[in-house]
Design a protein around this motif. Sequence first.
Motif, PDB file in Angstrom:
ATOM      1  N   GLY A  33       4.362  20.117  15.465  1.00 14.63           N
ATOM      2  CA  GLY A  33       3.293  19.934  14.490  1.00 14.63           C
ATOM      3  C   GLY A  33       1.940  20.447  14.931  1.00 14.63           C
ATOM      4  O   GLY A  33       0.924  20.110  14.331  1.00 14.63           O
ATOM      5  N   LEU A  34       1.921  21.287  15.977  1.00 15.53           N
ATOM      6  CA  LEU A  34       0.651  21.774  16.523  1.00 15.53           C
ATOM      7  C   LEU A  34       0.439  23.252  16.216  1.00 15.53           C
ATOM      8  O   LEU A  34       1.378  24.040  16.198  1.00 15.53           O
ATOM      9  CB  LEU A  34       0.613  21.562  18.039  1.00 15.53           C
ATOM     10  N   LYS A  45      -4.762  21.129  17.909  1.00 14.09           N
ATOM     11  CA  LYS A  45      -5.066  20.923  16.492  1.00 14.09           C
ATOM     12  C   LYS A  45      -3.755  20.846  15.725  1.00 14.09           C
ATOM     13  O   LYS A  45      -2.805  21.568  16.011  1.00 14.09           O
ATOM     14  CB  LYS A  45      -5.908  22.093  15.969  1.00 14.09           C
ATOM     15  N   THR A  46      -3.713  19.990  14.749  1.00 18.67           N
ATOM     16  CA  THR A  46      -2.528  19.833  13.905  1.00 18.67           C
ATOM     17  C   THR A  46      -2.333  21.076  13.040  1.00 18.67           C
ATOM     18  O   THR A  46      -3.289  21.611  12.489  1.00 18.67           O
ATOM     19  CB  THR A  46      -2.685  18.595  13.002  1.00 18.67           C
ATOM     20  N   ASP A  48      -1.229  23.017   9.735  1.00 18.97           N
ATOM     21  CA  ASP A  48      -1.220  22.739   8.301  1.00 18.97           C
ATOM     22  C   ASP A  48      -0.178  23.575   7.580  1.00 18.97           C
ATOM     23  O   ASP A  48       0.191  23.271   6.452  1.00 18.97           O
ATOM     24  CB  ASP A  48      -2.582  23.074   7.680  1.00 18.97           C
ATOM     25  N   CYS A  73      -2.941  26.098  12.002  1.00 17.33           N
ATOM     26  CA  CYS A  73      -3.903  25.335  11.210  1.00 17.33           C
ATOM     27  C   CYS A  73      -4.498  26.285  10.162  1.00 17.33           C
ATOM     28  O   CYS A  73      -4.335  27.507  10.261  1.00 17.33           O
ATOM     29  CB  CYS A  73      -5.001  24.739  12.103  1.00 17.33           C
TER      30      CYS A  73
END
Length: 85
Positions: A33-34, A45-46, A48, A73
């Motif tokens: 999820g990074l 940061k996550t 998207d 992201c």
Amino acid sequence: MYDQHIRDQDAKKFYNSKEWKAARVERLRKDKGLCQQCLRERRIKTADMVHHKKPIREYWELRLVVAYMESLCNRCHTKIDHSKL
């Protein structure tokens, strides 16, 4: 705006498919999820979204190959997309 005016209809249909959604989840899972670009720059940061490293318009046959995708992201994805214009 992008979906309405730029993205072709085959791509639009693809991004709504269950196959894409499954591949997207798999890539995000593999990347924990990074955002992979942020990690390369030593930031956490996550992610998207999932980005195709090879444009699907040119490499349609690779559109579901998770190895040719990376989690990003919004900021990093925008930088990549705008650099191609």
